[in-house]
Design a protein around this motif. Structure first.
Motif, PDB file in Angstrom:
ATOM      1  N   VAL A 107       0.851  -1.187   0.000  1.00 16.12           N
ATOM      2  CA  VAL A 107       0.000   0.000   0.000  1.00 16.12           C
ATOM      3  C   VAL A 107       0.885   1.235   0.000  1.00 16.12           C
ATOM      4  O   VAL A 107       1.830   1.329   0.784  1.00 16.12           O
ATOM      5  N   VAL A 108       0.575   2.157  -0.908  1.00 12.77           N
ATOM      6  CA  VAL A 108       1.367   3.376  -1.094  1.00 12.77           C
ATOM      7  C   VAL A 108       0.439   4.587  -1.061  1.00 12.77           C
ATOM      8  O   VAL A 108      -0.676   4.526  -1.591  1.00 12.77           O
ATOM      9  N   ALA A 109       0.891   5.671  -0.448  1.00 12.55           N
ATOM     10  CA  ALA A 109       0.176   6.948  -0.481  1.00 12.55           C
ATOM     11  C   ALA A 109       0.910   7.873  -1.441  1.00 12.55           C
ATOM     12  O   ALA A 109       2.146   7.869  -1.487  1.00 12.55           O
ATOM     13  N   VAL A 110       0.154   8.653  -2.210  1.00 12.81           N
ATOM     14  CA  VAL A 110       0.756   9.598  -3.152  1.00 12.81           C
ATOM     15  C   VAL A 110       0.045  10.941  -3.026  1.00 12.81           C
ATOM     16  O   VAL A 110      -1.178  11.004  -3.138  1.00 12.81           O
ATOM     17  N   ARG A 123      -4.724  13.698  -3.619  1.00 16.10           N
ATOM     18  CA  ARG A 123      -4.209  12.750  -2.626  1.00 16.10           C
ATOM     19  C   ARG A 123      -4.756  11.383  -3.017  1.00 16.10           C
ATOM     20  O   ARG A 123      -5.953  11.241  -3.294  1.00 16.10           O
ATOM     21  N   ALA A 124      -3.878  10.386  -3.037  1.00 14.18           N
ATOM     22  CA  ALA A 124      -4.274   9.052  -3.490  1.00 14.18           C
ATOM     23  C   ALA A 124      -3.715   7.969  -2.589  1.00 14.18           C
ATOM     24  O   ALA A 124      -2.681   8.143  -1.951  1.00 14.18           O
ATOM     25  N   THR A 125      -4.419   6.843  -2.581  1.00 15.89           N
ATOM     26  CA  THR A 125      -3.950   5.631  -1.934  1.00 15.89           C
ATOM     27  C   THR A 125      -4.046   4.513  -2.963  1.00 15.89           C
ATOM     28  O   THR A 125      -5.075   4.383  -3.642  1.00 15.89           O
ATOM     29  N   LEU A 126      -2.962   3.751  -3.086  1.00 18.22           N
ATOM     30  CA  LEU A 126      -2.920   2.662  -4.060  1.00 18.22           C
ATOM     31  C   LEU A 126      -2.546   1.359  -3.372  1.00 18.22           C
ATOM     32  O   LEU A 126      -1.710   1.357  -2.463  1.00 18.22           O
ATOM     33  N   SER A 127      -3.160   0.277  -3.822  1.00 22.29           N
ATOM     34  CA  SER A 127      -2.772  -1.065  -3.400  1.00 22.29           C
ATOM     35  C   SER A 127      -2.189  -1.769  -4.612  1.00 22.29           C
ATOM     36  O   SER A 127      -2.755  -1.698  -5.706  1.00 22.29           O
ATOM     37  N   PHE A 128      -1.069  -2.424  -4.403  1.00 21.77           N
ATOM     38  CA  PHE A 128      -0.420  -3.181  -5.464  1.00 21.77           C
ATOM     39  C   PHE A 128      -0.371  -4.649  -5.077  1.00 21.77           C
ATOM     40  O   PHE A 128      -0.012  -4.990  -3.953  1.00 21.77           O
TER      41      PHE A 128
END
Length: 143
Positions: A107-110, A123-128
């Motif tokens: 999980v990464v915040a951008v 503002r974003a949150t991504l799951s890889f």
């Protein structure tokens, strides 16, 4: 750090045509700029939202891949973006930071800022999903 053009390793890839620039690339942070040019804006003069989403995915994915292990990969499984303000001046600067690195999911915040406008734009949150290393192709055997 002085921004430098992002290296694109796939020949003739679309990313080579976009003005992406590396700003920071460390073990715990990736920062990528996308220049705001006339051919990338919408009818209101703001950087296209889809390109902002692509910038977020590029920065987040480059950080996630650092936590996958030898030969493994990462694929975007989920991305939530809150668009807060248009990017009118630019460049758009995506700063990716790690939230959590697990065995199967990262999980990464951008955060994306309009550097020229000095304001938070998204503002974003991504799951890889962590992808296992590919196995080399086995030669075909005769019947």
């Amino acid at each position: 750090m002085t921004p430098r053009p992002m290296e694109v390793t796939i020949p003739d890839h679309l990313f080579a045509q976009l003005p992406f620039f590396d700003v920071v690339d460390t073990d715990d942070t990736v920062v990528v700029d996308l220049e705001n040019r006339a051919d990338l804006v919408n009818i209101r003069g703001a950087l296209q939202g889809g390109l902002v989403a692509t910038l977020i995915d590029v920065a987040g994915g480059r950080l996630a891949i650092k936590y996958t292990g030898e030969g493994a990969g990462a694929s975007t499984a989920d991305m939530t973006i809150h668009f807060l303000a248009p990017i009118m001046e630019g460049p758009a600067r995506a700063t990716a930071t790690l939230v959590r690195a697990g065995k199967r999911t990262i999980v990464v915040a951008v955060d994306v800022t309009d550097v020229g406008g000095d304001r938070l734009a998204a503002r974003a949150t991504l799951s890889f999903a962590v992808l296992t290393p590919r196995q080399p192709a086995q030669p075909a055997t005769a019947p």
